[in-house]
Design a protein around this motif. Sequence first.
Motif, PDB file in Angstrom:
ATOM      1  N   ASP A  63       0.851  -1.181   0.000  1.00 52.03           N
ATOM      2  CA  ASP A  63       0.000   0.000   0.000  1.00 52.03           C
ATOM      3  C   ASP A  63       0.894   1.241   0.000  1.00 52.03           C
ATOM      4  OD1 ASP A  63       0.901   0.330   2.604  1.00 52.03           O
ATOM      5  OD2 ASP A  63      -0.980  -0.308   3.531  1.00 52.03           O
ATOM      6  N   ALA A  64       0.289   2.422   0.160  1.00 55.59           N
ATOM      7  CA  ALA A  64       1.045   3.670   0.033  1.00 55.59           C
ATOM      8  C   ALA A  64       2.005   3.920   1.191  1.00 55.59           C
ATOM      9  CB  ALA A  64       0.083   4.852  -0.107  1.00 55.59           C
ATOM     10  N   ARG A  65       1.929   3.123   2.218  1.00 56.46           N
ATOM     11  CA  ARG A  65       2.880   3.250   3.326  1.00 56.46           C
ATOM     12  C   ARG A  65       4.288   2.831   2.878  1.00 56.46           C
ATOM     13  NH1 ARG A  65       4.077   5.131   8.657  1.00 56.46           N
ATOM     14  NH2 ARG A  65       5.664   3.728   9.440  1.00 56.46           N
ATOM     15  N   THR A  66       4.353   1.881   1.942  1.00 56.66           N
ATOM     16  CA  THR A  66       5.661   1.364   1.537  1.00 56.66           C
ATOM     17  C   THR A  66       5.887   1.390   0.029  1.00 56.66           C
ATOM     18  OG1 THR A  66       4.800  -0.910   1.512  1.00 56.66           O
ATOM     19  CG2 THR A  66       5.839  -0.151   3.555  1.00 56.66           C
ATOM     20  N   ALA A  67       5.052   2.110  -0.705  1.00 57.01           N
ATOM     21  CA  ALA A  67       5.230   2.187  -2.162  1.00 57.01           C
ATOM     22  C   ALA A  67       4.518   3.419  -2.696  1.00 57.01           C
ATOM     23  CB  ALA A  67       4.692   0.931  -2.837  1.00 57.01           C
ATOM     24  N   TYR A  68       4.864   3.771  -3.922  1.00 60.71           N
ATOM     25  CA  TYR A  68       4.183   4.893  -4.556  1.00 60.71           C
ATOM     26  C   TYR A  68       4.004   4.608  -6.037  1.00 60.71           C
ATOM     27  CZ  TYR A  68       8.264   6.683  -7.109  1.00 60.71           C
ATOM     28  OH  TYR A  68       9.314   6.818  -7.995  1.00 60.71           O
ATOM     29  N   ARG A  69       2.967   5.177  -6.591  1.00 62.00           N
ATOM     30  CA  ARG A  69       2.744   5.187  -8.025  1.00 62.00           C
ATOM     31  C   ARG A  69       2.122   6.534  -8.361  1.00 62.00           C
ATOM     32  NH1 ARG A  69       1.913   0.863 -11.577  1.00 62.00           N
ATOM     33  NH2 ARG A  69       3.114  -0.268 -10.011  1.00 62.00           N
ATOM     34  N   ILE A  70       2.829   7.328  -9.150  1.00 60.75           N
ATOM     35  CA  ILE A  70       2.306   8.637  -9.529  1.00 60.75           C
ATOM     36  C   ILE A  70       1.085   8.456 -10.413  1.00 60.75           C
ATOM     37  CG2 ILE A  70       2.810  10.696 -10.908  1.00 60.75           C
ATOM     38  CD1 ILE A  70       5.666  10.584  -9.948  1.00 60.75           C
ATOM     39  N   ASP A  71       0.045   9.211 -10.119  1.00 59.27           N
ATOM     40  CA  ASP A  71      -1.170   9.167 -10.938  1.00 59.27           C
ATOM     41  C   ASP A  71      -0.798   9.555 -12.369  1.00 59.27           C
ATOM     42  OD1 ASP A  71      -3.619   9.707 -12.241  1.00 59.27           O
ATOM     43  OD2 ASP A  71      -4.567  10.252 -10.347  1.00 59.27           O
ATOM     44  N   PRO A  72      -1.037   8.678 -13.348  1.00 62.19           N
ATOM     45  CA  PRO A  72      -0.684   8.992 -14.742  1.00 62.19           C
ATOM     46  C   PRO A  72      -1.322  10.279 -15.253  1.00 62.19           C
ATOM     47  CG  PRO A  72      -1.283   6.686 -14.529  1.00 62.19           C
ATOM     48  CD  PRO A  72      -1.620   7.337 -13.220  1.00 62.19           C
ATOM     49  N   ARG A  73      -2.511  10.613 -14.743  1.00 60.44           N
ATOM     50  CA  ARG A  73      -3.163  11.850 -15.174  1.00 60.44           C
ATOM     51  C   ARG A  73      -2.377  13.068 -14.705  1.00 60.44           C
ATOM     52  NH1 ARG A  73      -8.854  10.217 -12.638  1.00 60.44           N
ATOM     53  NH2 ARG A  73      -7.317   9.727 -11.026  1.00 60.44           N
ATOM     54  N   ASP A  74      -1.849  13.000 -13.500  1.00 57.72           N
ATOM     55  CA  ASP A  74      -1.021  14.095 -12.988  1.00 57.72           C
ATOM     56  C   ASP A  74       0.253  14.234 -13.816  1.00 57.72           C
ATOM     57  OD1 ASP A  74      -2.882  14.515 -11.032  1.00 57.72           O
ATOM     58  OD2 ASP A  74      -1.675  13.705  -9.391  1.00 57.72           O
ATOM     59  N   LEU A  75       0.875  13.101 -14.111  1.00 55.69           N
ATOM     60  CA  LEU A  75       2.120  13.127 -14.880  1.00 55.69           C
ATOM     61  C   LEU A  75       1.885  13.699 -16.272  1.00 55.69           C
ATOM     62  CD1 LEU A  75       5.101  12.385 -14.699  1.00 55.69           C
ATOM     63  CD2 LEU A  75       4.518  10.104 -15.551  1.00 55.69           C
ATOM     64  N   PHE A  76       0.787  13.321 -16.901  1.00 51.45           N
ATOM     65  CA  PHE A  76       0.451  13.848 -18.223  1.00 51.45           C
ATOM     66  C   PHE A  76       0.262  15.356 -18.167  1.00 51.45           C
ATOM     67  CE2 PHE A  76      -2.691  15.218 -21.340  1.00 51.45           C
ATOM     68  CZ  PHE A  76      -2.133  14.745 -22.519  1.00 51.45           C
ATOM     69  N   GLU A  77      -0.468  15.823 -17.154  1.00 50.73           N
ATOM     70  CA  GLU A  77      -0.758  17.251 -17.039  1.00 50.73           C
ATOM     71  C   GLU A  77       0.512  18.059 -16.772  1.00 50.73           C
ATOM     72  OE1 GLU A  77      -3.002  20.716 -17.139  1.00 50.73           O
ATOM     73  OE2 GLU A  77      -3.400  18.685 -17.845  1.00 50.73           O
ATOM     74  N   VAL A  78       1.376  17.560 -15.902  1.00 49.94           N
ATOM     75  CA  VAL A  78       2.639  18.261 -15.620  1.00 49.94           C
ATOM     76  C   VAL A  78       3.495  18.323 -16.874  1.00 49.94           C
ATOM     77  CG1 VAL A  78       4.802  18.187 -14.329  1.00 49.94           C
ATOM     78  CG2 VAL A  78       2.656  17.695 -13.166  1.00 49.94           C
ATOM     79  N   THR A  79       3.561  17.230 -17.614  1.00 48.26           N
ATOM     80  CA  THR A  79       4.351  17.202 -18.847  1.00 48.26           C
ATOM     81  C   THR A  79       3.825  18.216 -19.854  1.00 48.26           C
ATOM     82  OG1 THR A  79       4.826  14.848 -18.510  1.00 48.26           O
ATOM     83  CG2 THR A  79       5.200  15.733 -20.712  1.00 48.26           C
ATOM     84  N   ARG A  80       2.502  18.286 -19.987  1.00 45.12           N
ATOM     85  CA  ARG A  80       1.900  19.245 -20.910  1.00 45.12           C
ATOM     86  C   ARG A  80       2.202  20.680 -20.493  1.00 45.12           C
ATOM     87  NH1 ARG A  80      -2.044  22.563 -21.064  1.00 45.12           N
ATOM     88  NH2 ARG A  80      -2.770  22.005 -18.971  1.00 45.12           N
ATOM     89  N   MET A  81       2.024  20.973 -19.226  1.00 38.19           N
ATOM     90  CA  MET A  81       2.274  22.325 -18.725  1.00 38.19           C
ATOM     91  C   MET A  81       3.737  22.718 -18.889  1.00 38.19           C
ATOM     92  SD  MET A  81      -0.034  22.292 -15.236  1.00 38.19           S
ATOM     93  CE  MET A  81       0.976  23.597 -14.564  1.00 38.19           C
ATOM     94  N   ALA A  82       4.635  21.793 -18.603  1.00 39.66           N
ATOM     95  CA  ALA A  82       6.056  22.082 -18.708  1.00 39.66           C
ATOM     96  C   ALA A  82       6.428  22.456 -20.144  1.00 39.66           C
ATOM     97  CB  ALA A  82       6.880  20.883 -18.240  1.00 39.66           C
ATOM     98  N   ARG A  83       5.919  21.699 -21.110  1.00 44.18           N
ATOM     99  CA  ARG A  83       6.226  21.988 -22.509  1.00 44.18           C
ATOM    100  C   ARG A  83       5.701  23.362 -22.917  1.00 44.18           C
ATOM    101  NH1 ARG A  83       4.684  16.027 -24.909  1.00 44.18           N
ATOM    102  NH2 ARG A  83       6.656  15.010 -24.407  1.00 44.18           N
ATOM    103  N   GLU A  84       4.503  23.688 -22.471  1.00 44.07           N
ATOM    104  CA  GLU A  84       3.916  24.984 -22.814  1.00 44.07           C
ATOM    105  C   GLU A  84       4.721  26.145 -22.243  1.00 44.07           C
ATOM    106  OE1 GLU A  84      -0.095  24.869 -21.430  1.00 44.07           O
ATOM    107  OE2 GLU A  84      -0.817  23.667 -23.131  1.00 44.07           O
ATOM    108  N   GLN A  85       5.405  25.910 -21.127  1.00 44.02           N
ATOM    109  CA  GLN A  85       6.150  26.972 -20.446  1.00 44.02           C
ATOM    110  C   GLN A  85       7.643  26.953 -20.764  1.00 44.02           C
ATOM    111  OE1 GLN A  85       5.166  26.405 -16.306  1.00 44.02           O
ATOM    112  NE2 GLN A  85       2.986  26.713 -16.656  1.00 44.02           N
TER     113      GLN A  85
END
Length: 201
Positions: A63-85
């Motif tokens: 579970d999230a106590r001992t692992a992580y997985r970035i929400d793919p939707r968040d990663l997509f949005e950050v990537t899009r915003m970064a390119r625009e800027q």
Amino acid sequence: MPPLSLSEPLLDEIYAHCQGTYPDEGCGVLTGPVGQAVLTGIHPCANIQNALHADDPRAHPRDARTAYRIDPRDLFEVTRMAREQGMELKAIFHSHADVGAYFSDEDQRQAAPVLDLSVAAFARGEAMDPADVTARLADGRLPGDPALGRVRARVPVYADLLYLVVDVTDGKARGFKGYRWHVDARTYVEVDVPVRGGVTR
């Protein structure tokens, strides 16, 4: 290019996010100007590990106590915003709760899963000559089966990105360590990450 650096205020923001998600692991992405060795933007992301674990505990035993997985939707949005800027993704960060800052076996598996690839596919992904890959297979510098033309190796998902692991113990961020993909060792190794102001953590 010199090692990536970050400012103390940015580090404070990273620590604040990771402390806020404790005892679960926090995670996010760091951005910076294209072609510059500096981290300037933090983008906290949702850790969907609890949802993955609840949906299929056999496939996702942690579970999230001992692992992580970035929400793919968040990663997509950050990537899009970064390119625009005019920015680019430069690092991924996550925290460890009460176990210290280190790149765990689970972190290695997530960042660079072991794949069984054809020589052609491996050579393409590594920008290598297929003949060189075959030679490395034959003399044992790469694991796999030369007779079948297969390479078995860790393949990084984001080979160019820095990974930061934050130690959060008893709810307080105590420090961090940085890791980068080492091409020859085919694993992630610890690297220095300067904090602007002359401090290295």
